[in-house]
Design an enzyme around this catalytic site. Structure first.
Site, PDB file in Angstrom:
ATOM      1  N   LYS A 203     -14.189  -6.880 -21.251  1.00  0.00           N
ATOM      2  CA  LYS A 203     -12.856  -7.493 -21.303  1.00  0.00           C
ATOM      3  C   LYS A 203     -12.905  -8.636 -22.294  1.00  0.00           C
ATOM      4  O   LYS A 203     -13.688  -9.583 -22.139  1.00  0.00           O
ATOM      5  CB  LYS A 203     -12.446  -8.003 -19.928  1.00  0.00           C
ATOM      6  N   ARG A 213       0.658 -12.991 -18.782  1.00  0.00           N
ATOM      7  CA  ARG A 213       0.555 -14.342 -18.203  1.00  0.00           C
ATOM      8  C   ARG A 213       1.939 -14.930 -17.973  1.00  0.00           C
ATOM      9  O   ARG A 213       2.128 -15.719 -17.044  1.00  0.00           O
ATOM     10  CB  ARG A 213      -0.305 -15.227 -19.104  1.00  0.00           C
ATOM     11  N   LYS A 225     -10.224 -18.736 -22.052  1.00  0.00           N
ATOM     12  CA  LYS A 225     -11.106 -17.949 -21.188  1.00  0.00           C
ATOM     13  C   LYS A 225     -12.365 -17.475 -21.923  1.00  0.00           C
ATOM     14  O   LYS A 225     -13.032 -16.541 -21.479  1.00  0.00           O
ATOM     15  CB  LYS A 225     -10.319 -16.766 -20.607  1.00  0.00           C
ATOM     16  N   GLU A 241     -23.094  -5.409 -21.189  1.00  0.00           N
ATOM     17  CA  GLU A 241     -22.280  -5.465 -19.966  1.00  0.00           C
ATOM     18  C   GLU A 241     -22.264  -4.105 -19.267  1.00  0.00           C
ATOM     19  O   GLU A 241     -22.330  -4.021 -18.038  1.00  0.00           O
ATOM     20  CB  GLU A 241     -20.843  -5.903 -20.289  1.00  0.00           C
ATOM     21  N   LYS A 256     -10.915  -3.404 -22.354  1.00  0.00           N
ATOM     22  CA  LYS A 256      -9.594  -4.043 -22.354  1.00  0.00           C
ATOM     23  C   LYS A 256      -9.553  -5.163 -23.377  1.00  0.00           C
ATOM     24  O   LYS A 256     -10.482  -5.972 -23.375  1.00  0.00           O
ATOM     25  CB  LYS A 256      -9.355  -4.610 -20.963  1.00  0.00           C
ATOM     26  N   SER A 282      -0.442  -5.794 -21.859  1.00  0.00           N
ATOM     27  CA  SER A 282       0.955  -6.195 -22.014  1.00  0.00           C
ATOM     28  C   SER A 282       1.368  -6.367 -23.468  1.00  0.00           C
ATOM     29  O   SER A 282       2.427  -5.887 -23.879  1.00  0.00           O
ATOM     30  CB  SER A 282       1.204  -7.477 -21.221  1.00  0.00           C
ATOM     31  N   TYR A 321       1.652   0.348 -19.061  1.00  0.00           N
ATOM     32  CA  TYR A 321       3.004   0.050 -18.579  1.00  0.00           C
ATOM     33  C   TYR A 321       3.962   1.194 -18.917  1.00  0.00           C
ATOM     34  O   TYR A 321       5.096   1.213 -18.439  1.00  0.00           O
ATOM     35  CB  TYR A 321       3.490  -1.283 -19.168  1.00  0.00           C
TER      36      TYR A 321
END
Ligand code: PBG
Length: 330
Positions: A203, A213, A225, A241, A256, A282, A321
């Site tokens: 991610k 957000r 982040k 990972e 992602k 998004s 979405y």
């Protein structure tokens, strides 16, 4: 020689394989099917509410009764899974993300309602603290830093609470170290051996999360982040990972965002022995919808092109979405 007499002496004419709609359809290397889509749903308190999200045309914050309606529509068009994101009231947010483990909270009520109404639907939930944390971070903030181990302790409790309310798959999106193994151990110790873990494995710290957000009012209150989400410059780190998450017991791995990270999807698909998911986030959705609204491109066409690209890169599952729209048009 006239134009009409001119003929190349070609043994290979790739266009023969594109000469009709039937041949093209027969020879398509990649296909889309509603069962490959996971529909993200934003759930809020209230009754009979469909609140539009300004930065995500066509996406709503839904009260639980409306979540059930949309999930039923999804099942009817062949979608197998949804993932829930709760919109937490500001007065319930604190810097210990207490609401994340409230067993009577919005999310567990939504999970239970969905599993009751549509037992065959696969229900997933995000494991991370940001919707509940007044700091807006995915983990607990100590000083200026996000503390890894105390966060993982809380994430385990959050996953247990979700499992107890009936979730099929927990999806840790926090990017803390060691959380997959810790959550697996906690779930198993409490008898939830059948609850799966979908790890947000690679991610990235991405600008594409902006509209999400806004949807949850969950932007970090300070900083960014980057101390937990990955640097967009890195691909080998995604493999690291992957190796850890697989060894810790993840059932499905996710990359992602999707479109800007097709090479990462491709690499993980080649290396992993578990299925690969991709999250078309998004910002990927909103930029196409915005350009479509302006008449600058055909949003449906670009939607299918992007979904195909993500599948072609190697994703078995796509969080999108557009799940309902795409499934309806397929
Ligand atoms: C947070 C989380 C985010 C998304 C899913 N889970 C945002 C973030 O990490 O800031 C983004 C999804 C999207 O943009 O559609 N744990």
């Amino acid at each position: 020689m006239s134009k009409s007499e001119f003929q190349l002496n070609l043994r290979h004419r790739p266009r023969r394989n594109r000469k009709s709609a039937a041949i093209r359809s027969m020879l398509a290397e990649t296909r889309l099917h509603p069962s490959q889509f996971v529909l993200p749903i934003f759930v809020r308190e209230g009754e009979n509410i469909r609140e539009p999200i300004g930065s995500m045309p066509g996406v709503y914050r839904l009260s639980i009764d409306q979540v059930l309606r949309v999930a039923k529509e999804a099942v009817d068009v062949g979608i197998c899974a949804v993932i829930l994101f709760p919109v937490i009231r500001v007065d319930l947010k604190d810097n210990q993300a207490t609401e994340a483990i409230n067993k009577n909270g919005l999310l567990p009520r939504a999970i239970a309602a969905l599993k009751h109404a549509l037992p065959e639907l696969v229900v997933m939930a995000d494991v991370a603290l940001d919707p509940y944390n007044s700091d807006g971070h995915d983990g607990l903030v100590q000083g200026e830093a996000v503390d890894n181990d105390s966060t993982v302790h809380l994430l385990c409790q959050q996953a247990l609470m979700q499992a107890a309310s009936g979730v099929d798959i927990v999806a840790p999106s926090d990017m803390m170290d060691g959380r997959i193994g810790a959550i697996r151990t906690a779930l198993d110790a409490h008898g939830f051996t059948q609850v799966s873990i979908l790890s947000y494995c690679a991610k990235y710290a991405s600008g594409y999360y902006g509209p999400f957000r806004e949807a949850l009012a969950s932007a970090p209150r300070f900083g960014d982040k980057k101390s937990y989400q990955m640097d967009p410059a890195n691909r080998r780190e995604a493999v690291r990972e992957l190796l850890l998450d697989e060894a810790e017991g993840a059932d499905i791995l996710m990359v992602k965002p999707a479109l800007a990270y097709l090479d990462v999807i491709h690499q993980l698909k080649r290396q992993a022995k578990v299925p690969i998911a991709a999250y078309q986030v998004s910002g990927e959705y909103s930029m196409v919808m915005a350009a479509g609204e302006k008449g600058w491109l055909d949003a449906d066409r670009v939607m299918f092109e992007n979904l195909l690209a993500i599948r072609r890169a190697g994703a078995d599952l796509i969080f999108t979405y557009w799940a309902l729209t795409a499934a309806q048009k397929l």
